[in-house]
Design a protein around this motif. Structure first.
Motif, PDB file in Angstrom:
ATOM      1  N   ARG A  13       0.843  -1.204   0.000  1.00  0.00           N
ATOM      2  CA  ARG A  13       0.000   0.000   0.000  1.00  0.00           C
ATOM      3  C   ARG A  13       0.878   1.254   0.000  1.00  0.00           C
ATOM      4  O   ARG A  13       0.630   2.203  -0.748  1.00  0.00           O
ATOM      5  N   ALA A  14       1.925   1.246   0.818  1.00  0.00           N
ATOM      6  CA  ALA A  14       2.835   2.380   0.877  1.00  0.00           C
ATOM      7  C   ALA A  14       3.491   2.631  -0.472  1.00  0.00           C
ATOM      8  O   ALA A  14       3.575   3.778  -0.933  1.00  0.00           O
ATOM      9  N   HIS A  15       3.939   1.572  -1.103  1.00  0.00           N
ATOM     10  CA  HIS A  15       4.585   1.714  -2.409  1.00  0.00           C
ATOM     11  C   HIS A  15       3.609   2.302  -3.439  1.00  0.00           C
ATOM     12  O   HIS A  15       3.972   3.198  -4.204  1.00  0.00           O
ATOM     13  N   LEU A  16       2.395   1.809  -3.439  1.00  0.00           N
ATOM     14  CA  LEU A  16       1.401   2.328  -4.389  1.00  0.00           C
ATOM     15  C   LEU A  16       1.050   3.779  -4.088  1.00  0.00           C
ATOM     16  O   LEU A  16       0.903   4.593  -5.021  1.00  0.00           O
ATOM     17  N   LEU A  17       0.937   4.130  -2.823  1.00  0.00           N
ATOM     18  CA  LEU A  17       0.671   5.525  -2.464  1.00  0.00           C
ATOM     19  C   LEU A  17       1.833   6.422  -2.877  1.00  0.00           C
ATOM     20  O   LEU A  17       1.630   7.548  -3.349  1.00  0.00           O
ATOM     21  N   ALA A  26       1.960   7.520   2.166  1.00  0.00           N
ATOM     22  CA  ALA A  26       2.948   6.465   1.948  1.00  0.00           C
ATOM     23  C   ALA A  26       3.865   6.346   3.160  1.00  0.00           C
ATOM     24  O   ALA A  26       4.160   5.232   3.610  1.00  0.00           O
ATOM     25  N   ARG A  27       4.307   7.469   3.702  1.00  0.00           N
ATOM     26  CA  ARG A  27       5.169   7.458   4.881  1.00  0.00           C
ATOM     27  C   ARG A  27       4.478   6.756   6.052  1.00  0.00           C
ATOM     28  O   ARG A  27       5.076   5.921   6.731  1.00  0.00           O
TER      29      ARG A  27
END
Length: 53
Positions: A13-17, A26-27
């Motif tokens: 999810r972080a990578h996609l954000l 993302a952070r």
């Protein structure tokens, strides 16, 4: 189905954000992923990803 308690869910999810241009979200997701893993190398990697945003 993916388990949302798994750290990998938050890391993806972080990578996609990050790719979508939302560095704050993302952070937060990278930090959440780091908090959910017990692996120290993974924690370091995820915190490093969060720190560079």
């Amino acid at each position: 189905m993916t388990d949302p308690t798994d750290h990998r869910w938050y890391a993806v999810r972080a990578h996609l954000l990050e790719m979508a241009g939302d560095p704050e979200a993302a952070r937060a997701a990278y930090r959440e992923a780091a908090d959910r893993t017990t692996s120290l190398p993974q924690q370091r990697y995820l915190h490093a990803r969060a720190s560079r945003l």
